[in-house]
Design an enzyme around this catalytic site. Structure first.
Site, PDB file in Angstrom:
ATOM      1  N   HIS A  66       7.126   7.565  51.279  1.00 42.64           N
ATOM      2  CA  HIS A  66       5.888   6.774  51.382  1.00 42.64           C
ATOM      3  C   HIS A  66       6.158   5.262  51.378  1.00 42.64           C
ATOM      4  CE1 HIS A  66       4.058  10.680  50.766  1.00 42.64           C
ATOM      5  NE2 HIS A  66       4.951  10.833  49.812  1.00 42.64           N
ATOM      6  N   HIS A 126      10.708  12.224  46.295  1.00 43.22           N
ATOM      7  CA  HIS A 126       9.238  12.240  46.260  1.00 43.22           C
ATOM      8  C   HIS A 126       8.767  12.636  44.866  1.00 43.22           C
ATOM      9  CE1 HIS A 126       8.059  12.014  50.621  1.00 43.22           C
ATOM     10  NE2 HIS A 126       9.373  12.129  50.709  1.00 43.22           N
ATOM     11  N   GLU A 154      11.463  16.648  44.632  1.00 43.09           N
ATOM     12  CA  GLU A 154      10.150  16.308  44.061  1.00 43.09           C
ATOM     13  C   GLU A 154      10.392  16.157  42.566  1.00 43.09           C
ATOM     14  OE1 GLU A 154       7.265  15.780  45.562  1.00 43.09           O
ATOM     15  OE2 GLU A 154       7.248  16.890  47.470  1.00 43.09           O
ATOM     16  N   GLU A 161       2.913   7.666  43.483  1.00 47.47           N
ATOM     17  CA  GLU A 161       4.208   8.206  43.896  1.00 47.47           C
ATOM     18  C   GLU A 161       5.118   7.137  44.486  1.00 47.47           C
ATOM     19  OE1 GLU A 161       3.890  11.268  46.847  1.00 47.47           O
ATOM     20  OE2 GLU A 161       6.048  11.498  47.026  1.00 47.47           O
TER      21      GLU A 161
HETATM   22 ZN   LIG Z   1       5.649  12.485  48.779  1.00 45.16          ZN
END
Ligand SMILES: [Zn+2]
Length: 501
Positions: free
Chosen positions: A330, A398, A461, A345
């Site tokens: 992102h 992430h 993640e 995030e």
């Molecule tokens: Zn993400």
């Protein structure tokens, strides 16, 4: 001033009233959950500049710093007029103004990432005659919304109502408009220069739908002979488009080349607007100062390594030399997942990713970040960077999310596709051991960055920003450092094992 209305139909029939109502309740909870996004909204987004509700005239006046086409709907129980401003970022927390009389309150908030929502609510039992709600565009950035006098609701509700939309901006004589005379790229100052023959105003923002940086100039028309700059092979701008947006607004759409960052806009004189253009630099220095992730501010810019890649600037992995691409997800206008207390995030993964790169670099492994600051970066350039630099492995970082109503869900997930399984397992194990995060497994998934990279690649993640446990830990910089060290250790271990094979 000329006003032109286009009718748009709003369903308000008895049969679907309850569904309209329900979906709006959902919308409200989203709007409250997501208003934190606006705090990190890009500085260049179009803004709601001012608003004023004149209670004696039942009239709302709003001004935005770029053209907007409001959308409106009337919702029941209690009756409220909901006005959405697409492309407009509020840039502040929800505003709630209590009013007296039959118009009870006005609320303004961020409905979604790029829509500001205004809600005018009536006192219980009152309603508005929808056809009498007048939208008047003074210009495409200034609107008057006049409400009729609220009436006590009768038992019957209108089946279909029309809410007018879309302004025709007030016209200036051609002689009052500035002509855009040139749009040029000044190589020595690294600026795009937009020159007019009369005073102009500008606004600018990322246009996500066009994937371009949009500069709007007004009141102006395109000069007859004006063309964009010549763009050679090595130009920092890959494409530029000039167009007459409406009778008095010229849009300049800038597509930066890969690895190029657009900087500040300036207006050195009334007739000149400039946009700074920066090539991504390859920086050797490693700044290890502790990074903070706040819920509201953008993360500090930490230019550690070349954040992106013009083809010629990517250091190719020399024979036998290992190169790791670290890809914080992102960035820029895309905050990624938003969690508890507005935890974002993009800031978390930038901090962790940067520290992973620093840690690898300290241990003699060359590492490159796909982004080293809070920038907008698509998936394709991330993959390109890995491919063009002939990277050994690619690690995307992430943070996860599920609903804010599931704070019970926390834990680590590591994804791979094809050749990334070994790398995924090694990183996953190390993170579990060193951080104590919950285990949600190593999983195979067809994520773009995993499918399109030819080297072993994984997507970690690191935890759930919506999870009670993970969110509180990810908010802690010492924990993020721990997470980064664990990921770096996993990468190192994998590379060592791979070298022995
Ligand atoms: Zn993400």
């Amino acid at each position: 001033m000329l006003v032109n209305f286009f009718a748009s139909l709003i369903r308000w029939s008895k049969s679907n009233q309850s569904s309209v109502f329900r979906s709006n309740q959902v919308a409200y909870s989203l709007f409250i959950a997501f208003f934190a996004i606006l705090m990190a909204a890009p500085a260049k987004a179009a803004r709601l500049e001012s608003w004023r509700f004149n209670a004696s005239q039942n009239q709302l006046e709003i001004t935005t710093d770029a053209g907007v086409q409001p959308k409106a709907q009337l919702v029941s129980d209690p009756t409220r007029l909901v006005i959405d401003l697409p492309g407009i970022v509020l840039g502040r927390p929800v505003i709630n103004e209590a009013l007296s009389g039959t118009v009870r309150s006005m609320r303004i908030g961020q409905f979604d990432r790029d829509t500001t929502r205004i809600v005018i609510e009536l006192a219980p039992g009152y309603t508005l005659e929808p056809s009498q709600i007048k939208f008047r565009g003074i210009s495409d950035r200034r609107w008057l919304i006049k409400l009729p006098t609220p009436q006590l609701a009768s038992t019957s509700t209108p089946a279909v109502v029309a809410v007018p939309q879309s302004p025709t901006p007030s016209r200036l004589n051609d002689s009052e408009l500035a002509a855009i005379e040139s749009v040029e790229l000044n190589g020595s100052s690294n600026q795009l220069m937009i020159q007019a023959n009369k005073p102009i105003r500008y606004s600018s923002r990322w246009d996500r739908s066009l994937a371009a940086y949009r500069i709007e100039i007004s009141p102006a028309q395109l000069g007859k002979s004006v063309k964009g700059p010549e763009l050679g092979a090595g130009s920092p701008i890959s494409r530029i488009k000039l167009r007459q947006e409406n009778s008095q607004t010229v849009a300049v759409l800038v597509h930066p080349a890969t690895g190029v960052q657009l900087g500040q806009m300036n207006q050195p004189s009334q007739q000149l607007v400039t946009l700074q253009i920066q090539r991504a630099r390859l920086l050797q220095s490693v700044n290890t100062a502790s990074n903070t992730v706040s819920n509201t501010a953008s993360p500090r810019v930490m230019p550690v390594f070349n954040p992106a890649m013009a083809t010629t600037q990517v250091p190719r992995s020399p024979n036998g030399r290992l190169l790791v691409i670290i890809d914080p997800g992102h960035g820029g206008p895309d905050p990624g997942a938003i969690g508890i207390n507005g935890l974002q995030e993009k800031g978390i993964v930038l901090d962790i990713g940067t520290q992973v790169a620093v840690s690898l670099q300290r241990q003699g492994i060359q590492a490159l970040l796909t982004r080293a600051d809070d920038r907008d970066l698509g998936l394709e350039p991330r993959v390109q960077m890995a491919e063009q630099s002939n990277a050994t492995v690619f690690v995307s970082i992430h943070a996860n999310s599920i609903s804010l109503s599931r704070p019970d869900i926390s834990g680590l997930e590591t994804y791979y596709y094809d050749s990334g399984l070994g790398l995924a397992k090694t990183i996953h194990q190390n993170v579990l051991q060193l951080t104590g995060v919950g285990d949600r497994g190593v999983r195979k998934a067809r994520f773009y960055v995993l499918r399109k990279t030819s080297m072993p690649s994984v997507l970690v993640e690191v935890g759930f920003v919506t999870g009670r446990d993970d969110a509180s830990r990810l908010s802690n910089s010492a924990y993020r450092t721990q997470m980064a060290d664990a990921i770096a250790r996993g990468i190192l271990q994998y590379l060592q094992q791979a070298a022995r094979l």
